[in-house]
Design a protein around this motif. Structure first.
Motif, short mmCIF file in Angstrom:
data_model
loop_
_atom_site.label_atom_id
_atom_site.label_comp_id
_atom_site.label_asym_id
_atom_site.label_seq_id
_atom_site.Cartn_x
_atom_site.Cartn_y
_atom_site.Cartn_z
N VAL A 120 0.83 -1.20 0.00
CA VAL A 120 0.00 0.00 0.00
C VAL A 120 0.87 1.26 0.00
O VAL A 120 0.53 2.27 -0.63
N GLN A 121 2.00 1.19 0.68
CA GLN A 121 2.93 2.33 0.75
C GLN A 121 3.80 2.45 -0.50
O GLN A 121 4.57 3.40 -0.62
N LEU A 177 -5.97 -7.90 -1.66
CA LEU A 177 -6.56 -6.63 -1.25
C LEU A 177 -5.61 -5.46 -1.49
O LEU A 177 -6.02 -4.40 -1.99
N ALA A 178 -4.33 -5.65 -1.14
CA ALA A 178 -3.35 -4.57 -1.27
C ALA A 178 -3.10 -4.22 -2.74
O ALA A 178 -3.04 -3.04 -3.12
N LEU A 179 -2.94 -5.25 -3.58
CA LEU A 179 -2.69 -5.02 -5.00
C LEU A 179 -3.90 -4.39 -5.69
O LEU A 179 -3.77 -3.53 -6.56
N ALA A 180 -5.09 -4.84 -5.30
CA ALA A 180 -6.31 -4.26 -5.87
C ALA A 180 -6.47 -2.81 -5.41
O ALA A 180 -6.89 -1.95 -6.19
N THR A 231 4.00 -12.16 -9.95
CA THR A 231 4.29 -11.38 -11.16
C THR A 231 3.67 -9.99 -11.10
O THR A 231 4.27 -9.01 -11.56
N THR A 232 2.48 -9.89 -10.50
CA THR A 232 1.84 -8.58 -10.35
C THR A 232 2.63 -7.70 -9.41
O THR A 232 2.82 -6.50 -9.66
N LEU A 233 3.12 -8.29 -8.31
CA LEU A 233 3.92 -7.53 -7.36
C LEU A 233 5.27 -7.14 -7.96
O LEU A 233 5.80 -6.06 -7.68
N ALA A 234 5.81 -8.02 -8.80
CA ALA A 234 7.12 -7.76 -9.40
C ALA A 234 7.03 -6.79 -10.57
O ALA A 234 8.04 -6.17 -10.94
N SER A 235 5.84 -6.64 -11.16
CA SER A 235 5.70 -5.81 -12.37
C SER A 235 6.15 -4.36 -12.16
O SER A 235 6.88 -3.83 -13.01
N PRO A 236 5.78 -3.68 -11.07
CA PRO A 236 6.28 -2.31 -10.90
C PRO A 236 7.77 -2.26 -10.59
O PRO A 236 8.44 -1.26 -10.87
N VAL A 237 8.29 -3.35 -10.01
CA VAL A 237 9.73 -3.38 -9.68
C VAL A 237 10.55 -3.43 -10.96
O VAL A 237 11.60 -2.78 -11.07
N PHE A 238 10.07 -4.18 -11.96
CA PHE A 238 10.82 -4.36 -13.21
C PHE A 238 10.24 -3.54 -14.36
O PHE A 238 10.61 -3.74 -15.52
N GLY A 239 9.31 -2.64 -14.05
CA GLY A 239 8.78 -1.74 -15.06
C GLY A 239 7.84 -2.37 -16.07
O GLY A 239 7.72 -1.89 -17.20
#
Length: 214
Positions: free
Chosen positions: A26-27, A78-81, A151-159
């Motif tokens: 969330v942060q 919940l957090a990803l949504a 993969t959803t959590l990693a997506s912003p990390v790897f652009g």
């Protein structure tokens, strides 16, 4: 059964740490959240190895282990949504299935509790009554959910954009197997095994009786 074991302690640690991983997401601290999930997975494998290697399997562990996974999956969903990385419709399907199964588990626990039935015995996890046996589709669904969350959590990390075609395909596959696995748990005769009196007697610890003094 012995409840305080190393595998169960590791499982409880995973349950306690899950909300913090959600807080990191969330942060926007995706790197730390991803690292927490890696540690979560490693401890999951470790407690399973210890339980098998040193014969520390227990009824409590069979309940806590999947519960820990569900706590993390619910937290991630919940957090990803909330951050817009996961469709709210898919999140509702995942959470809805888990709520339905949880309500079913409450009813099944009471129905299969060995007599005498009482609230105290109901919440006493050292008294086994059923075994939950994952169906094949539920195993596939668990794997897909883990892959989707990772993969959803990693997506912003790897652009990687959240609407990438592979992520969208994974979302559809996860949604379909989530619905199928929920129906399978509620309709399959093999998913929930009611323990026999003999099986229950073997699992309930017998009181230690000191030898009589001569």
């Amino acid at each position: 059964e012995k409840v305080l074991t190393i595998p169960n302690a590791l499982t409880m640690a995973r349950i306690i740490s899950s909300p913090y991983i959600g807080y990191l997401i969330v942060q926007g601290n995706y790197k730390w959240a991803l690292g927490g999930c890696v540690v979560f997975g490693l401890t999951d494998a470790l407690d399973g190895f210890i339980a098998r290697r040193y014969n520390m399997k227990s009824f409590v562990g069979s309940i806590l282990d999947p519960a820990a996974d569900k706590v993390l999956m619910t937290t991630l969903t919940l957090a990803l949504a909330y951050n817009g990385l996961l469709p709210t419709t898919l999140a509702a399907i995942i959470i809805g299935r888990d709520i339905s199964l949880s309500l079913a588990a409450v009813v099944i626990r009471w129905a299969t509790l060995p007599p005498p039935k009482s609230p105290k015995r109901y919440f006493d996890l050292s008294i086994p009554s059923v075994e939950v046996r994952p169906t094949l589709i539920s195993k596939w669904n668990t794997a897909l959910q883990l892959l989707l969350m990772a993969t959803t959590l990693a997506s912003p990390v790897f652009g990687v954009p959240a609407d990438h075609v592979y992520l969208l395909a994974l979302q559809w596959a996860t949604g379909a197997t989530t619905v199928a696995s929920g129906i399978g748990y509620l309709t399959s005769k093999d998913a929930v095994h009611r323990l026999t009196k003999a099986e229950v007697a073997k699992r309930i610890p017998k009181p230690h009786i000191l030898p009589k003094k001569k």
